[in-house]
Design a protein around this motif. Sequence first.
Motif, PDB file in Angstrom:
ATOM      1  N   ALA A 129       0.840  -1.198   0.000  1.00  0.00           N
ATOM      2  CA  ALA A 129       0.000   0.000   0.000  1.00  0.00           C
ATOM      3  C   ALA A 129       0.874   1.248   0.000  1.00  0.00           C
ATOM      4  N   CYS A 130       0.395   2.289  -0.623  1.00  0.00           N
ATOM      5  CA  CYS A 130       1.173   3.511  -0.808  1.00  0.00           C
ATOM      6  C   CYS A 130       1.666   4.078   0.523  1.00  0.00           C
ATOM      7  N   GLY A 131       0.801   4.161   1.500  1.00  0.00           N
ATOM      8  CA  GLY A 131       1.182   4.704   2.808  1.00  0.00           C
ATOM      9  C   GLY A 131       2.226   3.860   3.503  1.00  0.00           C
ATOM     10  N   VAL A 132       2.074   2.544   3.433  1.00  0.00           N
ATOM     11  CA  VAL A 132       3.024   1.636   4.062  1.00  0.00           C
ATOM     12  C   VAL A 132       4.369   1.711   3.337  1.00  0.00           C
ATOM     13  N   GLY A 133       4.324   1.705   2.012  1.00  0.00           N
ATOM     14  CA  GLY A 133       5.557   1.811   1.230  1.00  0.00           C
ATOM     15  C   GLY A 133       6.276   3.125   1.484  1.00  0.00           C
ATOM     16  N   GLY A 134       5.523   4.223   1.519  1.00  0.00           N
ATOM     17  CA  GLY A 134       6.126   5.529   1.796  1.00  0.00           C
ATOM     18  C   GLY A 134       6.694   5.610   3.199  1.00  0.00           C
ATOM     19  N   GLY A 135       5.990   5.010   4.168  1.00  0.00           N
ATOM     20  CA  GLY A 135       6.484   4.982   5.545  1.00  0.00           C
ATOM     21  C   GLY A 135       7.768   4.179   5.670  1.00  0.00           C
ATOM     22  N   LEU A 136       7.804   3.036   5.015  1.00  0.00           N
ATOM     23  CA  LEU A 136       9.005   2.200   5.037  1.00  0.00           C
ATOM     24  C   LEU A 136      10.172   2.919   4.373  1.00  0.00           C
ATOM     25  N   TYR A 137       9.905   3.580   3.276  1.00  0.00           N
ATOM     26  CA  TYR A 137      10.934   4.360   2.575  1.00  0.00           C
ATOM     27  C   TYR A 137      11.492   5.445   3.500  1.00  0.00           C
ATOM     28  N   ALA A 138      10.604   6.182   4.165  1.00  0.00           N
ATOM     29  CA  ALA A 138      11.029   7.251   5.079  1.00  0.00           C
ATOM     30  C   ALA A 138      11.814   6.696   6.266  1.00  0.00           C
ATOM     31  N   LEU A 139      11.386   5.559   6.800  1.00  0.00           N
ATOM     32  CA  LEU A 139      12.074   4.936   7.927  1.00  0.00           C
ATOM     33  C   LEU A 139      13.497   4.529   7.530  1.00  0.00           C
ATOM     34  N   ILE A 140      13.634   3.921   6.361  1.00  0.00           N
ATOM     35  CA  ILE A 140      14.958   3.520   5.883  1.00  0.00           C
ATOM     36  C   ILE A 140      15.821   4.760   5.628  1.00  0.00           C
ATOM     37  N   LEU A 141      15.223   5.802   5.076  1.00  0.00           N
ATOM     38  CA  LEU A 141      15.948   7.044   4.807  1.00  0.00           C
ATOM     39  C   LEU A 141      16.479   7.655   6.103  1.00  0.00           C
ATOM     40  N   TYR A 165       3.313   6.869 -16.295  1.00  0.00           N
ATOM     41  CA  TYR A 165       2.363   7.846 -16.817  1.00  0.00           C
ATOM     42  C   TYR A 165       2.163   7.656 -18.316  1.00  0.00           C
ATOM     43  N   ASN A 166       3.255   7.454 -19.053  1.00  0.00           N
ATOM     44  CA  ASN A 166       3.159   7.265 -20.497  1.00  0.00           C
ATOM     45  C   ASN A 166       2.475   5.957 -20.866  1.00  0.00           C
ATOM     46  N   ARG A 167       2.446   5.009 -19.955  1.00  0.00           N
ATOM     47  CA  ARG A 167       1.766   3.738 -20.201  1.00  0.00           C
ATOM     48  C   ARG A 167       0.308   3.762 -19.734  1.00  0.00           C
ATOM     49  N   GLY A 168      -0.178   4.928 -19.329  1.00  0.00           N
ATOM     50  CA  GLY A 168      -1.590   5.075 -19.005  1.00  0.00           C
ATOM     51  C   GLY A 168      -1.934   5.019 -17.530  1.00  0.00           C
ATOM     52  N   PHE A 169      -0.946   4.877 -16.650  1.00  0.00           N
ATOM     53  CA  PHE A 169      -1.219   4.864 -15.222  1.00  0.00           C
ATOM     54  C   PHE A 169      -1.268   6.290 -14.715  1.00  0.00           C
ATOM     55  N   ARG A 170      -2.240   6.580 -13.885  1.00  0.00           N
ATOM     56  CA  ARG A 170      -2.350   7.895 -13.271  1.00  0.00           C
ATOM     57  C   ARG A 170      -2.132   7.706 -11.775  1.00  0.00           C
ATOM     58  N   LEU A 171      -0.945   8.093 -11.304  1.00  0.00           N
ATOM     59  CA  LEU A 171      -0.563   7.822  -9.926  1.00  0.00           C
ATOM     60  C   LEU A 171      -1.395   8.603  -8.920  1.00  0.00           C
ATOM     61  N   ASP A 172      -1.990   9.710  -9.326  1.00  0.00           N
ATOM     62  CA  ASP A 172      -2.835  10.464  -8.416  1.00  0.00           C
ATOM     63  C   ASP A 172      -4.135   9.718  -8.104  1.00  0.00           C
ATOM     64  N   LEU A 173      -4.525   8.740  -8.924  1.00  0.00           N
ATOM     65  CA  LEU A 173      -5.742   7.965  -8.686  1.00  0.00           C
ATOM     66  C   LEU A 173      -5.523   6.844  -7.669  1.00  0.00           C
ATOM     67  N   GLY A 174      -4.284   6.457  -7.450  1.00  0.00           N
ATOM     68  CA  GLY A 174      -3.989   5.362  -6.528  1.00  0.00           C
ATOM     69  C   GLY A 174      -4.206   4.011  -7.194  1.00  0.00           C
ATOM     70  N   TRP A 175      -3.944   2.968  -6.432  1.00  0.00           N
ATOM     71  CA  TRP A 175      -4.021   1.603  -6.957  1.00  0.00           C
ATOM     72  C   TRP A 175      -5.440   1.252  -7.396  1.00  0.00           C
ATOM     73  N   GLU A 176      -6.433   1.483  -6.535  1.00  0.00           N
ATOM     74  CA  GLU A 176      -7.826   1.140  -6.830  1.00  0.00           C
ATOM     75  C   GLU A 176      -8.362   1.948  -8.020  1.00  0.00           C
ATOM     76  N   GLY A 177      -8.018   3.218  -8.073  1.00  0.00           N
ATOM     77  CA  GLY A 177      -8.478   4.058  -9.180  1.00  0.00           C
ATOM     78  C   GLY A 177      -7.952   3.587 -10.524  1.00  0.00           C
TER      79      GLY A 177
END
Length: 99
Positions: free
Chosen positions: A6-18, A68-80
């Motif tokens: 999940a985006c929040g968990v991944g971002g939290g783990l990234y920040a913790l490692i940083l 983005y060029n492959r059609g994914f819109r990251l602002d929509l999130g995984w479910e979107g």
Amino acid sequence: MALPVACGVGGGLYALILCSTGCQWIYSCFYRSKMRSLFFLEESPCADCLVHCCCETCALSQEYRELYNRGFRLDLGWEGNLSRQKAMVAPAVEVGMRR
């Protein structure tokens, strides 16, 4: 394909490692490798981890543009993006002739 972290968990783990080690590039280079194998992209001009080690910001920007060029819109999130892809699927074609 398994669901990504999940985006929040991944971002939290990234920040913790940083904050704890400063080696967040090790975590993010695995996602670059995963994306490269998913889309059959070349690993050039150098290895994924080396790209993230030398310029993390450039590597993340490159990955964002590729998605983005492959059609994914990251602002929509995984479910979107999942619901968006389902809406873009062509209708099924019936097999056989009918009168």
